[in-house]
Design an enzyme around this catalytic site. Structure first.
Site, mmCIF file in Angstrom:
data_model
loop_
_atom_site.group_PDB
_atom_site.id
_atom_site.type_symbol
_atom_site.label_atom_id
_atom_site.label_comp_id
_atom_site.label_asym_id
_atom_site.label_seq_id
_atom_site.Cartn_x
_atom_site.Cartn_y
_atom_site.Cartn_z
ATOM 1 C CE LYS A 59 5.467 -8.525 1.455
ATOM 2 N NZ LYS A 59 5.341 -7.403 0.516
ATOM 3 C CE1 TYR B 47 3.175 -3.554 3.433
ATOM 4 C CE2 TYR B 47 1.392 -5.128 3.739
ATOM 5 C CZ TYR B 47 2.727 -4.859 3.484
ATOM 6 O OH TYR B 47 3.614 -5.884 3.278
ATOM 7 C CB THR C 269 10.152 -2.859 -3.763
ATOM 8 O OG1 THR C 269 10.494 -2.354 -2.486
ATOM 9 C CG2 THR C 269 8.681 -3.208 -3.807
ATOM 10 N NE ARG D 34 11.145 -7.736 -1.480
ATOM 11 C CZ ARG D 34 11.066 -6.597 -0.821
ATOM 12 N NH1 ARG D 34 11.921 -5.624 -1.056
ATOM 13 N NH2 ARG D 34 10.123 -6.421 0.085
ATOM 14 C CG ASN E 135 7.423 -8.018 -2.353
ATOM 15 O OD1 ASN E 135 6.719 -8.361 -1.409
ATOM 16 N ND2 ASN E 135 7.933 -6.811 -2.442
ATOM 17 C CG HIS F 163 7.260 -5.994 5.448
ATOM 18 N ND1 HIS F 163 7.200 -4.765 4.843
ATOM 19 C CD2 HIS F 163 7.452 -5.764 6.775
ATOM 20 C CE1 HIS F 163 7.335 -3.825 5.769
ATOM 21 N NE2 HIS F 163 7.486 -4.415 6.950
ATOM 22 C CD GLU G 253 7.036 -2.747 9.896
ATOM 23 O OE1 GLU G 253 8.038 -3.493 9.849
ATOM 24 O OE2 GLU G 253 6.757 -1.935 8.994
HETATM 25 P P1 CMP Z 1 6.712 -4.441 1.425
HETATM 26 O O1 CMP Z 1 8.126 -4.425 1.827
HETATM 27 O O2 CMP Z 1 5.792 -5.387 2.121
HETATM 28 O O3 CMP Z 1 6.140 -2.957 1.604
HETATM 29 C C1 CMP Z 1 5.119 -2.432 0.829
HETATM 30 C C2 CMP Z 1 4.704 -3.355 -0.266
HETATM 31 O O4 CMP Z 1 3.963 -2.732 -1.296
HETATM 32 C C3 CMP Z 1 5.957 -3.876 -0.950
HETATM 33 O O5 CMP Z 1 6.618 -4.757 -0.143
HETATM 34 C C4 CMP Z 1 5.361 -4.412 -2.239
HETATM 35 O O6 CMP Z 1 4.730 -5.655 -2.050
HETATM 36 C C5 CMP Z 1 4.315 -3.349 -2.493
HETATM 37 N N1 CMP Z 1 4.854 -2.295 -3.350
HETATM 38 C C6 CMP Z 1 5.650 -1.280 -3.020
HETATM 39 N N2 CMP Z 1 5.933 -0.504 -4.075
HETATM 40 C C7 CMP Z 1 5.283 -1.054 -5.093
HETATM 41 C C8 CMP Z 1 5.168 -0.728 -6.436
HETATM 42 N N3 CMP Z 1 5.772 0.334 -6.955
HETATM 43 N N4 CMP Z 1 4.428 -1.516 -7.209
HETATM 44 C C9 CMP Z 1 3.816 -2.583 -6.674
HETATM 45 N N5 CMP Z 1 3.861 -2.950 -5.397
HETATM 46 C C10 CMP Z 1 4.602 -2.188 -4.608
#
Ligand code: CMP
Length: 149
Positions: free
Chosen positions: A11, A51, A93, A104, A114, A117, A128
């Site tokens: 990211k 998303y 996450t 992470r 974060n 992905h 994807e």
């Molecule tokens: P990613 O694996 O890219 O998939 C969805 C993204 O949404 C996740 O990483 C985080 O960046 C974000 N995300 C998912 N759950 C939460 C949460 N509870 N609070 C904040 N961000 C979230």
């Protein structure tokens, strides 16, 4: 165990914090073959498509804003059990729950921003990979080490 392909996205925070080399290094050392790789600034349209399942959640709009704020690095990785292995390396996450040793856990500071992905299933990986890469951008891995000795 079957050889699988998975999709990963580093990211915007990764390039901004100069962590791209560190993360790619970890992936290579853990046996992932990089069979497609590119850097791109995501359009809002593409980020929304990627998303779509999170539409309506409280973090959805900030997530789109973050993901389109500066370039990301996308890749297709191949190895045995690639999908689960990459999810393990990424860690959970929530960055405060991610154990040291995971990407992470070691580098994440803010859950909403974060750093990586990783596809969560065979179906997501397929979807994807097709969303971000065309067939001609994928190069089968060849172990060429013996040519250098
Ligand atoms: P990613 O694996 O890219 O998939 C969805 C993204 O949404 C996740 O990483 C985080 O960046 C974000 N995300 C998912 N759950 C939460 C949460 N509870 N609070 C904040 N961000 C979230």
């Amino acid at each position: 165990m079957a050889v699988e392909r998975t999709f990963a996205m580093l990211k915007p925070g990764v390039l901004q914090r100069r962590l791209a080399g560190e993360i790619l290094n970890r992936l290579e050392r853990k046996g992932f073959n990089i069979i497609a790789l590119k850097q791109k600034k995501l359009s809002m349209k593409l980020a929304e498509k990627h998303y779509a399942e999170h539409k309506g959640k409280d973090f959805y709009e900030p997530l789109l804003k973050y993901m389109t704020s500066s370039p990301v690095i996308m890749m297709i990785l191949e190895r045995e059990n690639a999908i689960a292995a990459l999810r393990n390396m990424a860690g959970p996450t929530n960055v405060d729950e991610a154990a040291p040793g995971t990407i992470r856990g070691d580098f994440g500071v803010i859950t909403r921003r974060n750093l990586i992905h990783a596809s969560d299933s065979t179906e997501s990986a397929e979807r994807e990979m097709n969303l971000f890469f065309t067939e001609d951008e994928i190069a089968p891995f060849e172990d060429g080490n013996e040519k250098w000795y």
